[in-house]
Design an enzyme around this catalytic site. Structure first.
Site, PDB file in Angstrom:
ATOM      1  N   ARG A 136       0.561  -1.315   0.381  1.00  0.00           N
ATOM      2  CA  ARG A 136      -0.231  -0.138  -0.413  1.00  0.00           C
ATOM      3  C   ARG A 136       1.099   0.907   0.670  1.00  0.00           C
ATOM      4  O   ARG A 136      -0.197   2.166  -0.238  1.00  0.00           O
ATOM      5  CB  ARG A 136      -0.866  -0.015   1.108  1.00  0.00           C
ATOM      6  CG  ARG A 136      -2.207  -1.359   1.316  1.00  0.00           C
ATOM      7  CD  ARG A 136      -2.169  -1.038   2.727  1.00  0.00           C
ATOM      8  NE  ARG A 136      -3.481  -0.097   2.334  1.00  0.00           N
ATOM      9  CZ  ARG A 136      -3.542   0.272   4.002  1.00  0.00           C
ATOM     10  NH1 ARG A 136      -3.521  -0.580   4.923  1.00  0.00           N
ATOM     11  NH2 ARG A 136      -4.644   1.696   4.295  1.00  0.00           N
ATOM     12  N   HIS A 149       9.946  -5.389  16.462  1.00  0.00           N
ATOM     13  CA  HIS A 149       9.652  -5.747  17.067  1.00  0.00           C
ATOM     14  C   HIS A 149       8.679  -7.470  16.217  1.00  0.00           C
ATOM     15  O   HIS A 149       8.841  -8.586  16.741  1.00  0.00           O
ATOM     16  CB  HIS A 149       8.109  -5.407  16.852  1.00  0.00           C
ATOM     17  CG  HIS A 149       7.192  -5.790  18.242  1.00  0.00           C
ATOM     18  ND1 HIS A 149       6.936  -6.512  19.154  1.00  0.00           N
ATOM     19  CD2 HIS A 149       5.763  -6.018  17.162  1.00  0.00           C
ATOM     20  CE1 HIS A 149       6.289  -7.443  19.167  1.00  0.00           C
ATOM     21  NE2 HIS A 149       5.086  -6.857  18.432  1.00  0.00           N
TER      22      HIS A 149
END
Length: 323
Positions: A136, A149
């Site tokens: 996107r 993470h």
């Protein structure tokens, strides 16, 4: 040098073959850490280098319905993992103070071990969070916090499943799956469209919940440094330090995203509310002053001049009909 290398290799095989949990050795991806390591490194390369480069001259993809389906699946998957960790231990017979690993083939022990393995698999599924950002062209969302993470977790969880698939450290997964239920519910609602944005006022509190999660994990893990418990201290440090690292990363994100932004908005609001003490706006030309204010404070110019093309004429003479 050859002797040292041989000792390292022998130590590695001894660790993997003799010190690990034999129940999980034949499970998918559990025989060696290297496939998981390769996938984590590949993930980081794809989302930071290859993906943005391939999308550079392409239009962003419209993934609305894919995102709705993906986030719905993640909510259901997280519910399943939370239920398994609760029933197999944390809301059943597990102790929050000290919980050794049950390496037997007891049905509940095996259920917890299998839940740990599925939790490990879920960390790979979460790679798609970032892949969707790339497709996107939301590259500003692919922060250092986000990549660390998602990139570190599969490797960390692999060691947990390999050596301690149950017991004290699974408290992290128990809390984390609960937080993910909330998090992916938020993403699901966000994916439904702009008309649902009014229901997402609690985004700020989602980050707060994540930070509370890491504090609880820290306290729960490090308590074993002060009490006697038949649980490997190495995993106490592994889980505890991971919680510390993620707490500070999320704290930095929170301050940058919310605290500083709120201060900036507050300052701008205060500046907009401040009214000038004087009606004199400070415009150089007196004829423009009347366009902005109506006041009796504007005095006649005693020495104002203008030009009619060939000569300078006194402004007071022109503007004063009595002259």
């Amino acid at each position: 040098m050859a002797y040292l290398i041989r000792n390292v290799i022998d130590g590695y095989h001894d660790l993997m073959d003799n010190k690990s949990d034999p129940r999980v050795n034949d499970w998918f991806l559990m025989s060696s850490p290297f496939p998981t390591l390769c996938m984590c490194l590949s993930y980081a390369y794809i989302v930071k280098v290859l993906g943005p480069k391939l999308m550079e001259n392409r239009k962003p993809f419209d993934l609305k319905y894919i995102l709705i389906f993906y986030n719905l699946v993640q909510v259901i998957f997280s519910l399943y993992l939370f239920h398994e960790s609760a029933v197999a231990g944390w809301l059943n017979h597990y102790s929050f103070k000290c919980q050794p690993v049950d390496y037997s083939r007891n049905p509940l022990a095996m259920r917890m071990a299998q839940g740990c393995w599925w939790y490990f698999i879920s960390k790979f599924a979460e790679f798609f969070d970032t892949f969707f950002f790339v497709l996107r062209k939301k590259n500003d969302h692919i922060s250092t916090l986000h990549v660390i993470h998602h990139g570190v977790m599969p490797m960390s969880v692999w060691f947990g499943v390999k050596f301690t698939p149950g017991g004290h450290s699974t408290f992290f997964g128990f809390l984390n799956t609960f937080v993910h239920i909330i998090m992916y519910t938020y993403y699901l609602v966000a994916a439904l469209g702009p008309q649902y944005q009014k229901y997402l006022w609690w985004k700020k509190y989602l980050t707060t919940i994540q930070m509370i999660q890491f504090v609880l994990v820290m306290v729960h893990a490090f308590q074993l440094l002060f009490i006697d418990c038949n649980y490997p201290k190495a995993f106490v440090w592994l889980i505890g330090l991971h919680a510390v690292m993620f707490y500070f990363l999320f704290s930095k994100f929170y301050k940058k995203t919310y605290v500083k932004r709120e201060k900036k908005v507050k300052v701008e609001k205060e500046q907009n509310e401040v009214k000038p003490k004087s009606n004199n706006i400070g415009i150089c030309f007196t004829t423009q002053t009347a366009l902005y204010e109506k006041t009796n404070d504007v005095k006649d110019m005693s020495e104002g001049y203008t030009s009619d093309g060939n000569r300078l004429r006194n402004r007071v003479f022109i503007d004063n009909p009595r002259a």
